[in-house]
Design a protein around this motif. Structure first.
Motif, short mmCIF file in Angstrom:
data_model
loop_
_atom_site.label_atom_id
_atom_site.label_comp_id
_atom_site.label_asym_id
_atom_site.label_seq_id
_atom_site.Cartn_x
_atom_site.Cartn_y
_atom_site.Cartn_z
N ARG A 365 -20.09 35.95 -22.12
CA ARG A 365 -19.55 35.82 -23.47
C ARG A 365 -20.66 35.69 -24.51
NH1 ARG A 365 -14.80 31.77 -24.15
NH2 ARG A 365 -14.15 33.38 -25.65
N ALA A 366 -21.72 34.98 -24.18
CA ALA A 366 -22.83 34.82 -25.13
C ALA A 366 -23.54 36.16 -25.36
CB ALA A 366 -23.82 33.77 -24.63
N GLY A 367 -23.79 36.90 -24.29
CA GLY A 367 -24.44 38.20 -24.44
C GLY A 367 -23.58 39.17 -25.22
N LEU A 368 -22.28 39.15 -24.99
CA LEU A 368 -21.37 40.02 -25.76
C LEU A 368 -21.39 39.65 -27.23
CD1 LEU A 368 -18.39 40.12 -23.24
CD2 LEU A 368 -19.81 42.08 -23.93
N HIS A 369 -21.47 38.37 -27.53
CA HIS A 369 -21.51 37.96 -28.94
C HIS A 369 -22.78 38.46 -29.62
CE1 HIS A 369 -20.67 35.58 -32.49
NE2 HIS A 369 -21.89 35.08 -32.43
N ARG A 370 -23.91 38.45 -28.93
CA ARG A 370 -25.14 38.96 -29.53
C ARG A 370 -24.99 40.44 -29.87
NH1 ARG A 370 -27.47 35.48 -25.66
NH2 ARG A 370 -27.70 37.18 -24.15
N LEU A 371 -24.43 41.22 -28.96
CA LEU A 371 -24.19 42.64 -29.25
C LEU A 371 -23.18 42.80 -30.38
CD1 LEU A 371 -24.01 44.19 -25.66
CD2 LEU A 371 -25.97 44.08 -27.20
N GLY A 372 -22.20 41.89 -30.43
CA GLY A 372 -21.21 41.95 -31.50
C GLY A 372 -21.80 41.71 -32.87
N CYS A 373 -22.81 40.85 -32.94
CA CYS A 373 -23.48 40.63 -34.23
C CYS A 373 -24.17 41.92 -34.69
CB CYS A 373 -24.49 39.49 -34.11
SG CYS A 373 -23.73 37.86 -33.89
N ASN A 374 -24.77 42.65 -33.76
CA ASN A 374 -25.33 43.95 -34.10
C ASN A 374 -24.25 44.90 -34.61
OD1 ASN A 374 -27.87 43.12 -33.23
ND2 ASN A 374 -27.67 44.07 -31.22
N ALA A 375 -23.10 44.87 -33.95
CA ALA A 375 -22.01 45.76 -34.33
C ALA A 375 -21.57 45.50 -35.76
CB ALA A 375 -20.82 45.58 -33.37
N ARG A 376 -21.43 44.24 -36.13
CA ARG A 376 -21.00 43.92 -37.49
C ARG A 376 -22.04 44.37 -38.52
NH1 ARG A 376 -17.46 40.79 -40.57
NH2 ARG A 376 -18.43 39.98 -42.48
N ALA A 377 -23.31 44.13 -38.23
CA ALA A 377 -24.36 44.56 -39.16
C ALA A 377 -24.37 46.07 -39.31
CB ALA A 377 -25.72 44.06 -38.67
N ASP A 378 -24.16 46.79 -38.22
CA ASP A 378 -24.20 48.26 -38.27
C ASP A 378 -23.05 48.83 -39.08
OD1 ASP A 378 -26.46 48.16 -36.70
OD2 ASP A 378 -25.39 48.50 -34.82
N VAL A 379 -21.85 48.30 -38.88
CA VAL A 379 -20.71 48.84 -39.60
C VAL A 379 -20.76 48.44 -41.08
CG1 VAL A 379 -18.99 46.97 -39.29
CG2 VAL A 379 -18.25 49.35 -39.31
N ALA A 380 -21.30 47.27 -41.38
CA ALA A 380 -21.40 46.85 -42.77
C ALA A 380 -22.34 47.77 -43.56
CB ALA A 380 -21.88 45.41 -42.86
N GLY A 381 -23.42 48.20 -42.92
CA GLY A 381 -24.38 49.04 -43.62
C GLY A 381 -23.87 50.44 -43.90
N ARG A 382 -22.90 50.92 -43.13
CA ARG A 382 -22.48 52.31 -43.26
C ARG A 382 -21.05 52.48 -43.75
NH1 ARG A 382 -23.83 55.01 -37.62
NH2 ARG A 382 -23.35 56.89 -38.80
N ALA A 383 -20.17 51.53 -43.46
CA ALA A 383 -18.75 51.74 -43.77
C ALA A 383 -18.12 50.59 -44.55
CB ALA A 383 -17.97 51.95 -42.46
#
Length: 414
Positions: A365-383
């Motif tokens: 769960r902790a590792g998935l959350h770290r990847l999820g933080c990347n996901a939020r940053a990526d979508v915020a920058g583009r969409a």
């Protein structure tokens, strides 16, 4: 109604908490080929609502023009939805003749009232979109045409084997001020169909980041939860998902899967889960209006579609800090990067999907959350909604599409 005449207005960037001085407010006509609103929501309809509400927040006026396709659901020809004016064109339910009446009434409306609007935004590039584009050139309005999915390219006016009507429609669509391609694969298809590169703007669907707050890191203990959101229909690839889930987690409790949505395949999918011995791991939640809450309870999202344009659900997953296991289809391949914010597999490849699911759960769960933080940053920058609206406003005001077509923010694995 007449367009506003004031030369300046406060343009509020609600998502950024600031107010800047900008050009006068615009009147925008959004043209849909389908009902608006749609119970349960559709991709194009959801985007119309999202864009219209934010444009109104920022001082602009938006009207939605749509056929009156289902009088039982939306009987009023003139109405409002969440404050958005909606005009519906009635037509007889007679094959071919009804379509002709609809087309003529659309043209009559645009000829009589179209100049009241500064820009027309077509949200599905089909018959009504082609007619709107043709009329826009005649009356001197800026027309932006969004190619919203693979339906237009495979079954609609933009299909390869189209007849005379499709060829005429394509010629009219080429006259749009700008063509909004919501994925790079759709952009490539437009180029292959002969659309001018300088008129194509790679601009994804928008996501209102305010709806999906940043999640705190979940406790390390607990079973990782995967979530799917969408209709239970064949093109979502859910049969393959259940097969892959059984291969990755055969009759154990290492993870659970929640399917949010309704559709004709629900009974067969329930039977498949029973047959595979994973019924205890799979929850069928039906259609839900509290999707944001359900996403906060999940650890990663799954999208196993065989075909997409750009899934709004994908953007919602990423905005909710969820990494995504996604099929390599239009849109998903633009946002999901293996090892950074999720996993990609070829559509229909059960074994590859099983490996992705197993790898996701192995992260914990902790590792998935770290990847999820990347996901939020990526979508915020583009969409992010304000990012998309800023670029659309430039197009509505007639800016050169080549200048508006800013390069995408690159994503890298790691």
């Amino acid at each position: 109604m007449q367009p506003e005449t004031s030369s300046r207005t406060a343009d509020t960037h609600a998502g950024q908490g600031r107010v800047s001085r900008g050009p006068r407010p615009l009147r925008v006509l959004m043209v849909l080929e389908s009902n608006f609103p749609v119970i349960g929501g559709g991709g194009a309809e959801s985007q119309v609502r999202t864009l219209a509400l934010r444009l109104r927040e920022r001082g602009h006026r938006v009207t939605v023009l749509t056929p009156l396709r289902d009088p039982e659901l939306t009987p009023a020809r003139i109405g409002r939805h969440e404050g958005i004016p909606v005009l519906r064109i009635a037509y007889p339910r007679i094959r071919l003749f009804g379509s002709l009446v609809l087309w003529l009434r659309l043209l009559a409306f645009l000829a009589r009232h179209g100049r009241r609007y500064d820009a027309w935004h077509v949200h599905i590039a089909h018959h009504l979109g082609a007619l709107t584009t043709m009329m826009g050139r005649r009356v001197g309005r800026t027309v932006v045409v969004k190619v919203s999915g693979w339906w237009e390219l495979k079954k609609g006016l933009l299909r390869d084997d189209g007849g005379f009507v499709a060829r005429v429609g394509q010629r009219w669509l080429r006259g749009a001020h700008a063509l909004q391609a919501i994925s790079h694969r759709i952009e490539a298809e437009l180029l292959r169909h002969g659309f001018a590169r300088e008129r194509i703007v790679a601009l994804p669907n928008a996501i209102d980041m305010r709806r999906f707050g940043v999640r705190a890191a979940p406790p390390a203990e607990g079973v990782p939860t995967a979530v799917f959101v969408g209709r239970l229909v064949p093109e979502k690839g859910l049969g393959v998902l259940l097969d892959a889930w059984a291969a990755a987690f055969p009759q154990d409790g290492r993870a659970r899967l929640r399917l949010v949505g309704a559709g004709p395949l629900e009974a067969s999918l329930r039977a498949q889960a029973e047959r595979l011995g994973i019924a205890a791991q799979v929850e069928f939640l039906g259609h839900r209006s509290d999707v944001e809450h359900l996403l906060r309870e999940a650890d990663f999202g799954v999208l196993t579609s065989t075909i997409e344009g750009l899934s709004n659900t994908l953007l919602e997953f990423m905005a909710s800090c969820l990494p995504v296991v996604a099929s390599r289809v239009s849109g998903s391949e633009d946002f999901v990067v293996d090892g950074r914010n999720g996993w990609l597999f070829e559509p229909g490849d059960r074994d590859a999907l099983a490996r992705c699911l197993a790898d996701a759960v192995a992260h914990g769960r902790a590792g998935l959350h770290r990847l999820g933080c990347n996901a939020r940053a990526d979508v915020a920058g583009r969409a992010d909604l304000d990012v998309v609206v800023d670029r659309l406003l430039a197009l509505y005001r007639g800016d050169d599409p080549a200048r508006v077509d800013a390069p995408a923010i690159p994503l890298t694995g790691g």
